[in-house]
Design a protein around this motif. Structure first.
Motif, PDB file in Angstrom:
ATOM      1  N   TYR A 101      42.812 -39.347  90.390  1.00 61.66           N
ATOM      2  CA  TYR A 101      42.262 -39.683  89.084  1.00 61.66           C
ATOM      3  C   TYR A 101      43.246 -40.565  88.321  1.00 61.66           C
ATOM      4  N   LYS A 102      42.716 -41.342  87.392  1.00 61.13           N
ATOM      5  CA  LYS A 102      43.529 -42.347  86.719  1.00 61.13           C
ATOM      6  C   LYS A 102      44.602 -41.762  85.805  1.00 61.13           C
ATOM      7  N   ASP A 103      44.536 -40.466  85.550  1.00 63.51           N
ATOM      8  CA  ASP A 103      45.594 -39.857  84.747  1.00 63.51           C
ATOM      9  C   ASP A 103      46.742 -39.347  85.621  1.00 63.51           C
ATOM     10  N   VAL A 104      46.746 -39.738  86.899  1.00 64.01           N
ATOM     11  CA  VAL A 104      47.811 -39.319  87.804  1.00 64.01           C
ATOM     12  C   VAL A 104      49.152 -39.851  87.318  1.00 64.01           C
ATOM     13  N   ASP A 105      50.195 -39.056  87.508  1.00 66.70           N
ATOM     14  CA  ASP A 105      51.537 -39.499  87.152  1.00 66.70           C
ATOM     15  C   ASP A 105      51.892 -40.727  87.992  1.00 66.70           C
ATOM     16  N   PRO A 106      52.457 -41.769  87.371  1.00 68.94           N
ATOM     17  CA  PRO A 106      52.763 -42.996  88.118  1.00 68.94           C
ATOM     18  C   PRO A 106      53.595 -42.771  89.375  1.00 68.94           C
ATOM     19  N   SER A 107      54.599 -41.917  89.273  1.00 70.23           N
ATOM     20  CA  SER A 107      55.427 -41.666  90.454  1.00 70.23           C
ATOM     21  C   SER A 107      54.625 -40.988  91.556  1.00 70.23           C
ATOM     22  N   ALA A 108      53.671 -40.117  91.161  1.00 72.75           N
ATOM     23  CA  ALA A 108      52.808 -39.454  92.148  1.00 72.75           C
ATOM     24  C   ALA A 108      51.870 -40.464  92.804  1.00 72.75           C
ATOM     25  N   LEU A 109      51.445 -41.458  92.029  1.00 74.63           N
ATOM     26  CA  LEU A 109      50.595 -42.509  92.590  1.00 74.63           C
ATOM     27  C   LEU A 109      51.344 -43.295  93.652  1.00 74.63           C
ATOM     28  N   ALA A 110      52.569 -43.684  93.339  1.00 68.09           N
ATOM     29  CA  ALA A 110      53.376 -44.432  94.312  1.00 68.09           C
ATOM     30  C   ALA A 110      53.607 -43.601  95.563  1.00 68.09           C
ATOM     31  N   GLN A 111      53.906 -42.328  95.381  1.00 68.72           N
ATOM     32  CA  GLN A 111      54.119 -41.456  96.530  1.00 68.72           C
ATOM     33  C   GLN A 111      52.827 -41.293  97.327  1.00 68.72           C
ATOM     34  N   GLY A 112      51.689 -41.268  96.599  1.00 72.81           N
ATOM     35  CA  GLY A 112      50.404 -41.167  97.268  1.00 72.81           C
ATOM     36  C   GLY A 112      50.109 -42.388  98.125  1.00 72.81           C
ATOM     37  N   VAL A 113      50.440 -43.557  97.620  1.00 66.84           N
ATOM     38  CA  VAL A 113      50.259 -44.791  98.396  1.00 66.84           C
ATOM     39  C   VAL A 113      51.074 -44.711  99.679  1.00 66.84           C
ATOM     40  N   ARG A 114      52.302 -44.229  99.562  1.00 69.37           N
ATOM     41  CA  ARG A 114      53.161 -44.111 100.752  1.00 69.37           C
ATOM     42  C   ARG A 114      52.572 -43.097 101.739  1.00 69.37           C
ATOM     43  N   ALA A 115      52.090 -41.984 101.213  1.00 66.66           N
ATOM     44  CA  ALA A 115      51.558 -40.929 102.081  1.00 66.66           C
ATOM     45  C   ALA A 115      50.332 -41.409 102.847  1.00 66.66           C
ATOM     46  N   VAL A 116      49.425 -42.082 102.143  1.00 70.14           N
ATOM     47  CA  VAL A 116      48.214 -42.584 102.796  1.00 70.14           C
ATOM     48  C   VAL A 116      48.567 -43.649 103.820  1.00 70.14           C
ATOM     49  N   HIS A 117      49.542 -44.478 103.500  1.00 71.36           N
ATOM     50  CA  HIS A 117      49.974 -45.513 104.437  1.00 71.36           C
ATOM     51  C   HIS A 117      50.526 -44.891 105.716  1.00 71.36           C
ATOM     52  N   GLU A 118      51.115 -43.705 105.605  1.00 70.45           N
ATOM     53  CA  GLU A 118      51.678 -43.025 106.769  1.00 70.45           C
ATOM     54  C   GLU A 118      50.621 -42.256 107.557  1.00 70.45           C
ATOM     55  N   GLY A 119      49.375 -42.304 107.076  1.00 73.40           N
ATOM     56  CA  GLY A 119      48.306 -41.651 107.814  1.00 73.40           C
ATOM     57  C   GLY A 119      47.842 -40.328 107.261  1.00 73.40           C
ATOM     58  N   GLN A 120      48.399 -39.916 106.131  1.00 77.78           N
ATOM     59  CA  GLN A 120      47.990 -38.658 105.537  1.00 77.78           C
ATOM     60  C   GLN A 120      46.690 -38.826 104.757  1.00 77.78           C
ATOM     61  N   VAL A 121      46.033 -37.705 104.501  1.00 76.79           N
ATOM     62  CA  VAL A 121      44.873 -37.675 103.615  1.00 76.79           C
ATOM     63  C   VAL A 121      45.324 -37.070 102.299  1.00 76.79           C
ATOM     64  N   LEU A 122      44.951 -37.697 101.200  1.00 77.73           N
ATOM     65  CA  LEU A 122      45.469 -37.319  99.888  1.00 77.73           C
ATOM     66  C   LEU A 122      44.329 -36.960  98.951  1.00 77.73           C
ATOM     67  N   LEU A 123      44.338 -35.714  98.440  1.00 76.28           N
ATOM     68  CA  LEU A 123      43.330 -35.291  97.470  1.00 76.28           C
ATOM     69  C   LEU A 123      44.023 -34.719  96.246  1.00 76.28           C
ATOM     70  N   ALA A 124      43.645 -35.217  95.075  1.00 76.45           N
ATOM     71  CA  ALA A 124      44.107 -34.581  93.846  1.00 76.45           C
ATOM     72  C   ALA A 124      43.593 -33.150  93.832  1.00 76.45           C
ATOM     73  N   PRO A 125      44.343 -32.202  93.255  1.00 79.99           N
ATOM     74  CA  PRO A 125      43.880 -30.808  93.214  1.00 79.99           C
ATOM     75  C   PRO A 125      42.467 -30.673  92.649  1.00 79.99           C
ATOM     76  N   GLU A 126      42.169 -31.442  91.597  1.00 78.97           N
ATOM     77  CA  GLU A 126      40.820 -31.373  91.014  1.00 78.97           C
ATOM     78  C   GLU A 126      39.762 -31.855  91.991  1.00 78.97           C
ATOM     79  N   ALA A 127      40.125 -32.844  92.798  1.00 79.02           N
ATOM     80  CA  ALA A 127      39.176 -33.366  93.783  1.00 79.02           C
ATOM     81  C   ALA A 127      38.896 -32.328  94.861  1.00 79.02           C
ATOM     82  N   ALA A 128      39.951 -31.640  95.314  1.00 79.57           N
ATOM     83  CA  ALA A 128      39.765 -30.583  96.305  1.00 79.57           C
ATOM     84  C   ALA A 128      38.885 -29.477  95.738  1.00 79.57           C
ATOM     85  N   GLU A 129      39.119 -29.111  94.497  1.00 79.47           N
ATOM     86  CA  GLU A 129      38.315 -28.073  93.851  1.00 79.47           C
ATOM     87  C   GLU A 129      36.862 -28.503  93.739  1.00 79.47           C
ATOM     88  N   ALA A 130      36.646 -29.776  93.423  1.00 77.59           N
ATOM     89  CA  ALA A 130      35.279 -30.277  93.302  1.00 77.59           C
ATOM     90  C   ALA A 130      34.545 -30.195  94.626  1.00 77.59           C
TER      91      ALA A 130
END
Length: 207
Positions: A101-130
Motif C-alpha cells: 500500500y502507498k503508505d508503506v515506509d520508504p525503506s520497507a518499499l526499497a527492501q521490498g523491491v530488493r526482495a521481489v527482485h530476488e524471487g520472493q513474494v511480498l505481501l503487506a500484512p493488510e493484503a495477507a489479511e484481506a
C-alpha cells in the motif's frame, strides 16, 4: 543495479517514488508510465527488473496490465491505496509478485523491491489479511500434519518474508537444502507458490 519502472497516473506520486528510489545505491528508475498501456509498452521496450504498478489507472487498469505482462521476466509489485483491498486476490492470481500500500515506509518499499527482485513474494500484512478474509489462503483441504519439524521452520520463515539465502543462514544449512525443503512444503500443502504457503502459515497460527 535493480532496474525499476514506475506506473502511476499521478505525476506527484511518480516523482516521489523516483526521488527516493534513485537515492538507493542498488536501484535505478529506468522509466515512468502514466497509464497501463504505456506501462506495457515500456516493459516491452525497457525490460525492467521490477515494475511498481498502481491498480487504478486510465486506458488499462492494473489488473488488465498484469494480464498483458503475463510471461514477461519483469516482476510486478502492486503499489496502491488501502481502498483497493478487494483487489488483492485478483492481482496475485494475475501474476503480481507483491502487493503493497502507498503508505508503506520508504525503506520497507526499497527492501521490498530488493526482495521481489530476488524471487520472493511480498505481501503487506493488510493484503495477507484481506486474502484470508476472502478465503484465498491456499488450496482446499490443506494440512500441515505431514510436514517435518524442519519443514515447519522453513514455512514459518517463508511467511516472515525470508529468501532462501536468509532461511539457509537462519537455520545454518545449505541453500540447496532449503530449496528442497521449500519444494517439499509446497507439495505437501498442495499449494502453487510461496504466497499461498505464507498465507497458510498465517491462517494456522504458525507465525
Amino acid at each position: 543495479m535493480i532496474r525499476v519502472l514506475i506506473a502511476d497516473d499521478h505525476p506527484v506520486v511518480r516523482q516521489g517514488l523516483r526521488t527516493f528510489l534513485d537515492l538507493q545505491e542498488d536501484i535505478s528508475v529506468v522509466g515512468e508510465a502514466g497509464d497501463g498501456a504505456e506501462a506495457v509498452e515500456l516493459v516491452e521496450r525497457l525490460t525492467p527488473d521490477v515494475l511498481l504498478l498502481d491498480l487504478k489507472m486510465p486506458v488499462l487498469d492494473g489488473l488488465a496490465t498484469l494480464g498483458r505482462l503475463a510471461g514477461t521476466a519483469t516482476r510486478v509489485v502492486v503499489l496502491t491505496s488501502v481502498s483497493d483491498r478487494a483487489d488483492v486476490a485478483p492481482a496475485i492470481r494475475a501474476g503480481a509478485a507483491g502487493f503493497l500500500y502507498k503508505d508503506v515506509d520508504p525503506s520497507a518499499l526499497a527492501q521490498g523491491v530488493r526482495a521481489v527482485h530476488e524471487g520472493q513474494v511480498l505481501l503487506a500484512p493488510e493484503a495477507a489479511e484481506a486474502m484470508l478474509a476472502d478465503g484465498h489462503g491456499g488450496g482446499d483441504g490443506l494440512t500441515a500434519t505431514s510436514l517435518t519439524d524442519r519443514e515447519r521452520e522453513v514455512l514459518a520463515l517463508i511467511a516472515a518474508g525470508c529468501s532462501n539465502r536468509e532461511i539457509a543462514r537462519n537455520l545454518t544449512v545449505a541453500e540447496k537444502t532449503v530449496k528442497t525443503h521449500v519444494s517439499n512444503v509446497l507439495m505437501k500443502l498442495g499449494v502453487q507458490d510461496r504466497t499461498q504457503a505464507a498465507l497458510y502459515a498465517v491462517r494456522h497460527g504458525l507465525v
